[in-house]
Motif scaffolding. Structure first.
Motif, PDB file in Angstrom:
ATOM      1  N   GLU A 240       0.466  -1.453  -0.277  1.00  0.00           N
ATOM      2  CA  GLU A 240       0.024  -0.099  -0.289  1.00  0.00           C
ATOM      3  C   GLU A 240       0.803   1.111  -0.081  1.00  0.00           C
ATOM      4  OE1 GLU A 240      -3.287   1.841   3.111  1.00  0.00           O
ATOM      5  OE2 GLU A 240      -3.564   0.189   2.578  1.00  0.00           O
ATOM      6  N   ILE A 241       1.222   1.348  -1.104  1.00  0.00           N
ATOM      7  CA  ILE A 241       1.950   3.146  -1.511  1.00  0.00           C
ATOM      8  C   ILE A 241       1.016   4.391  -0.846  1.00  0.00           C
ATOM      9  CG2 ILE A 241       3.796   4.110  -3.007  1.00  0.00           C
ATOM     10  CD1 ILE A 241       4.232   1.466  -4.471  1.00  0.00           C
ATOM     11  N   VAL A 242       1.655   5.375  -0.115  1.00  0.00           N
ATOM     12  CA  VAL A 242       1.112   6.089   0.324  1.00  0.00           C
ATOM     13  C   VAL A 242       1.601   7.699  -0.455  1.00  0.00           C
ATOM     14  CG1 VAL A 242      -0.227   8.014   1.794  1.00  0.00           C
ATOM     15  CG2 VAL A 242      -0.553   5.599   2.048  1.00  0.00           C
ATOM     16  N   GLN A 243       1.435   8.028  -1.211  1.00  0.00           N
ATOM     17  CA  GLN A 243       2.558   9.521  -1.993  1.00  0.00           C
ATOM     18  C   GLN A 243       1.916  10.528  -1.096  1.00  0.00           C
ATOM     19  OE1 GLN A 243       1.347   9.376  -6.479  1.00  0.00           O
ATOM     20  NE2 GLN A 243       3.223   7.912  -6.300  1.00  0.00           N
ATOM     21  N   VAL A 244       3.146  10.982  -0.356  1.00  0.00           N
ATOM     22  CA  VAL A 244       2.381  12.246   0.548  1.00  0.00           C
ATOM     23  C   VAL A 244       3.276  13.832   0.244  1.00  0.00           C
ATOM     24  CG1 VAL A 244       3.751  13.013   2.648  1.00  0.00           C
ATOM     25  CG2 VAL A 244       3.485  10.795   2.472  1.00  0.00           C
ATOM     26  N   ASN A 245       2.383  14.560   0.367  1.00  0.00           N
ATOM     27  CA  ASN A 245       2.818  15.736  -0.256  1.00  0.00           C
ATOM     28  C   ASN A 245       2.993  16.061  -1.686  1.00  0.00           C
ATOM     29  OD1 ASN A 245       3.118  16.952   2.312  1.00  0.00           O
ATOM     30  ND2 ASN A 245       5.302  15.858   2.161  1.00  0.00           N
ATOM     31  N   HIS A 246       1.228  15.049  -2.385  1.00  0.00           N
ATOM     32  CA  HIS A 246       1.083  14.750  -3.533  1.00  0.00           C
ATOM     33  C   HIS A 246       0.900  15.591  -4.715  1.00  0.00           C
ATOM     34  CE1 HIS A 246       1.072  12.535  -7.370  1.00  0.00           C
ATOM     35  NE2 HIS A 246      -0.406  13.325  -7.723  1.00  0.00           N
ATOM     36  N   THR A 247       1.570  15.632  -6.000  1.00  0.00           N
ATOM     37  CA  THR A 247       0.545  17.116  -5.656  1.00  0.00           C
ATOM     38  C   THR A 247       0.212  16.582  -8.162  1.00  0.00           C
ATOM     39  OG1 THR A 247       1.595  18.968  -5.211  1.00  0.00           O
ATOM     40  CG2 THR A 247       1.424  19.354  -7.733  1.00  0.00           C
ATOM     41  N   GLU A 248      -0.745  16.796  -8.073  1.00  0.00           N
ATOM     42  CA  GLU A 248      -1.080  16.462 -10.095  1.00  0.00           C
ATOM     43  C   GLU A 248       0.291  16.962 -10.997  1.00  0.00           C
ATOM     44  OE1 GLU A 248      -2.755  13.805 -10.545  1.00  0.00           O
ATOM     45  OE2 GLU A 248      -3.306  13.858  -8.932  1.00  0.00           O
ATOM     46  N   GLY A 249       0.082  16.613 -12.331  1.00  0.00           N
ATOM     47  CA  GLY A 249       1.435  16.256 -13.017  1.00  0.00           C
ATOM     48  C   GLY A 249       2.451  16.967 -13.344  1.00  0.00           C
ATOM     49  N   PHE A 250       2.847  16.424 -14.028  1.00  0.00           N
ATOM     50  CA  PHE A 250       4.243  16.057 -14.496  1.00  0.00           C
ATOM     51  C   PHE A 250       5.507  17.416 -14.146  1.00  0.00           C
ATOM     52  CE2 PHE A 250       8.457  16.536 -17.361  1.00  0.00           C
ATOM     53  CZ  PHE A 250       8.913  15.368 -16.779  1.00  0.00           C
ATOM     54  N   ALA A 251       3.794  18.278 -14.968  1.00  0.00           N
ATOM     55  CA  ALA A 251       5.154  19.905 -15.108  1.00  0.00           C
ATOM     56  C   ALA A 251       5.236  20.799 -13.192  1.00  0.00           C
ATOM     57  CB  ALA A 251       3.591  20.885 -15.560  1.00  0.00           C
ATOM     58  N   ALA A 252       4.385  20.118 -12.328  1.00  0.00           N
ATOM     59  CA  ALA A 252       5.021  20.930 -10.893  1.00  0.00           C
ATOM     60  C   ALA A 252       6.248  20.328 -10.849  1.00  0.00           C
ATOM     61  CB  ALA A 252       3.831  19.781  -9.965  1.00  0.00           C
ATOM     62  N   THR A 253       7.047  18.771 -11.012  1.00  0.00           N
ATOM     63  CA  THR A 253       8.270  18.184 -11.418  1.00  0.00           C
ATOM     64  C   THR A 253       9.426  19.213 -11.203  1.00  0.00           C
ATOM     65  OG1 THR A 253       8.387  16.921 -13.062  1.00  0.00           O
ATOM     66  CG2 THR A 253       7.701  15.747 -11.157  1.00  0.00           C
ATOM     67  N   MET A 254       8.755  20.122 -12.651  1.00  0.00           N
ATOM     68  CA  MET A 254       9.621  21.183 -13.276  1.00  0.00           C
ATOM     69  C   MET A 254       9.905  22.234 -12.814  1.00  0.00           C
ATOM     70  SD  MET A 254      11.477  18.752 -14.500  1.00  0.00           S
ATOM     71  CE  MET A 254      12.640  19.235 -15.557  1.00  0.00           C
ATOM     72  N   VAL A 255       8.678  23.120 -11.917  1.00  0.00           N
ATOM     73  CA  VAL A 255       8.894  24.128 -11.403  1.00  0.00           C
ATOM     74  C   VAL A 255       9.901  24.602 -10.755  1.00  0.00           C
ATOM     75  CG1 VAL A 255       7.384  25.678  -9.969  1.00  0.00           C
ATOM     76  CG2 VAL A 255       6.412  24.355 -11.035  1.00  0.00           C
ATOM     77  N   PRO A 256      10.849  23.705  -9.662  1.00  0.00           N
ATOM     78  CA  PRO A 256      11.435  23.898  -8.954  1.00  0.00           C
ATOM     79  C   PRO A 256      12.981  25.328 -10.132  1.00  0.00           C
ATOM     80  CG  PRO A 256      10.772  22.838  -7.529  1.00  0.00           C
ATOM     81  CD  PRO A 256       9.981  22.623  -9.062  1.00  0.00           C
ATOM     82  N   LEU A 257      13.196  23.695 -10.975  1.00  0.00           N
ATOM     83  CA  LEU A 257      13.863  23.602 -11.798  1.00  0.00           C
ATOM     84  C   LEU A 257      14.022  25.068 -13.009  1.00  0.00           C
ATOM     85  CD1 LEU A 257      16.941  22.837 -12.874  1.00  0.00           C
ATOM     86  CD2 LEU A 257      15.914  21.471 -14.187  1.00  0.00           C
ATOM     87  N   LEU A 258      13.059  24.968 -13.137  1.00  0.00           N
ATOM     88  CA  LEU A 258      12.744  26.243 -14.179  1.00  0.00           C
ATOM     89  C   LEU A 258      12.479  27.644 -13.793  1.00  0.00           C
ATOM     90  CD1 LEU A 258      10.543  27.246 -16.445  1.00  0.00           C
ATOM     91  CD2 LEU A 258       8.616  27.245 -15.236  1.00  0.00           C
ATOM     92  N   ILE A 259      12.016  27.592 -12.532  1.00  0.00           N
ATOM     93  CA  ILE A 259      12.337  28.856 -11.361  1.00  0.00           C
ATOM     94  C   ILE A 259      13.566  29.229 -11.192  1.00  0.00           C
ATOM     95  CG2 ILE A 259      11.592  30.309  -9.637  1.00  0.00           C
ATOM     96  CD1 ILE A 259       8.720  29.140  -9.979  1.00  0.00           C
ATOM     97  N   ILE A 260      14.512  28.723 -10.294  1.00  0.00           N
ATOM     98  CA  ILE A 260      15.552  28.406 -10.212  1.00  0.00           C
ATOM     99  C   ILE A 260      16.700  28.982 -11.750  1.00  0.00           C
ATOM    100  CG2 ILE A 260      17.432  27.602  -9.351  1.00  0.00           C
ATOM    101  CD1 ILE A 260      15.725  28.345  -7.437  1.00  0.00           C
TER     102      ILE A 260
END
Length: 374
Positions: free
Chosen positions: A170-190
């Motif tokens: 039973e895998i629980v994704q803690v602090n989950h946010t939908e969408g692949f784009a969210a994973t790239m936001v930190p890199l994009l902004i920095i």
């Protein structure tokens, strides 16, 4: 041809060509040396285990994982460490697990923090599959030898071990946010913030050279910092507005996000300004080097703990490290921005302090003229 020769006789042409070569060499050297041996340092990743059974299953997990495992007393403490990104995954062996696998199907709980580098999340998910496979193989073997609650058709010779599942994940994704784009936001902004600050610092330096003869050095320095502070605030508002426009759900308040991004951009500006003030145009080389290092060590894609000790220590002095960590919180949640904001303020104070010292040691035009007259 004459025009081409004229270009090569011009200083800016040679500088531009040199920068192009420098970019390539610096990125190759930094990235390849930083990522070398990443797969050999998997033990630096930490996984927490909460064992309510106090059985031998936790020791099986420890032997199955290539990561460092730590025992945690309860889920509450484990979740706190997970949200602070002190561990990559939390494994919970629930109470009654041993009895459940003897009679039916036992459930092993895995909590994976999504506010983490992409590589870390993928490795944890792969580890869950491997753990489940090994546990099922082990339990099946024990049951087969003891003939405990194993249907006859599964004991037949040649039957696949995994045909009979005793453990379900039973895998629980803690602090989950939908969408692949969210994973790239930190890199994009920095990336956008640092490159923008690097170019702005270069142009402010060139403007400073033109204003030296008309204004004193302190009024120029104060004006530069005022411009940087105002621009940082305006760009922060624009950045957060764009995130909202593209329907990203912020996990902290809009006001706090704007203050944080203001500190990120201001720290980048003070950082890049420091090198141009210290070394002039040659300071851009140091900014290019720092850009490459920060993209590697910020921890957006590859966890910082998998880098060599040299790059891990180096990452602590760069603002991108804390900018990335803060944006994981803004996009995914789970932690507070307070620590990152304090560290960014420290970087601003230190880098601007170095700039002030350099300005103190710089002689003004009128001082030079009076000295020459004497």
């Amino acid at each position: 041809m004459n025009t081409c020769k004229a270009f090569f006789k011009s200083g800016p042409t040679l500088v531009g060509i040199g920068i192009a070569f420098a970019f390539l060499l610096i990125f190759f050297i930094v990235w390849l040396t930083a990522y070398d041996g990443v797969s050999d340092r998997l033990e630096n990743l930490r996984v927490g285990i909460v064992d309510h059974e106090t059985t031998f299953y936790s020791s099986i997990l420890e032997d199955s994982l290539p990561f460092t495992t730590i025992t945690i007393d309860n889920e509450s403490a484990g979740m706190e460490q997970l949200n602070k990104r002190e561990i990559e995954m939390l494994i919970v062996i629930p109470e009654g697990f041993t009895n459940s696998i003897q009679t039916e199907e036992g459930v092993m709980e895995y909590y994976i923090n999504q506010a983490a580098p992409s590589m870390s999340k993928q490795m944890m998910e792969n580890a869950v599959k491997e753990i489940t496979t090994k546990l099922n193989e082990y339990i099946f073997t024990v049951k087969k030898e003891q003939v405990i609650n194993v249907p006859e058709e599964y004991i037949k010779e040649g039957m696949q071990l995994l045909s009979y599942q005793s453990v379900r994940t039973e895998i629980v994704q803690v602090n989950h946010t939908e969408g692949f784009a969210a994973t790239m936001v930190p890199l994009l902004i920095i990336l956008a913030s640092f490159v923008g600050s690097m170019l702005m610092s270069l142009n402010l330096y060139q403007a400073t050279q033109n204003l030296k003869s008309s204004f004193n050095k302190w009024s120029i320095l104060l004006s530069r910092f005022s411009i940087q502070l105002i621009v940082s605030g305006c760009l922060a508002v624009l950045t957060i507005s764009l995130l909202l426009l593209f329907q990203f759900e912020l996990q902290v308040s809009v006001f706090e996000s704007i203050i944080f991004q203001t500190l990120v951009y201001l720290s980048f500006l003070c950082f890049t300004q420091m090198f141009t003030i210290l070394f002039g145009m040659a300071g851009m080389l140091f900014n290019i080097i720092s850009l490459s290092i920060q993209l590697v060590t910020a921890g957006v894609i590859v966890p910082r703990v998998l880098l060599s000790d040299f790059y891990q220590q180096l990452s602590t002095v760069f603002p991108a490290t804390y900018g990335t960590s803060g944006y994981f919180t803004i996009i995914y949640g789970g932690a507070s921005l307070t620590e990152e904001m304090l560290l960014l303020c420290s970087i601003i104070v230190i880098t601007f302090g170095v700039t002030v010292v350099r300005v103190v040691l710089t002689k003004e035009k009128n001082e030079e003229v009076s000295l020459q007259g004497n």
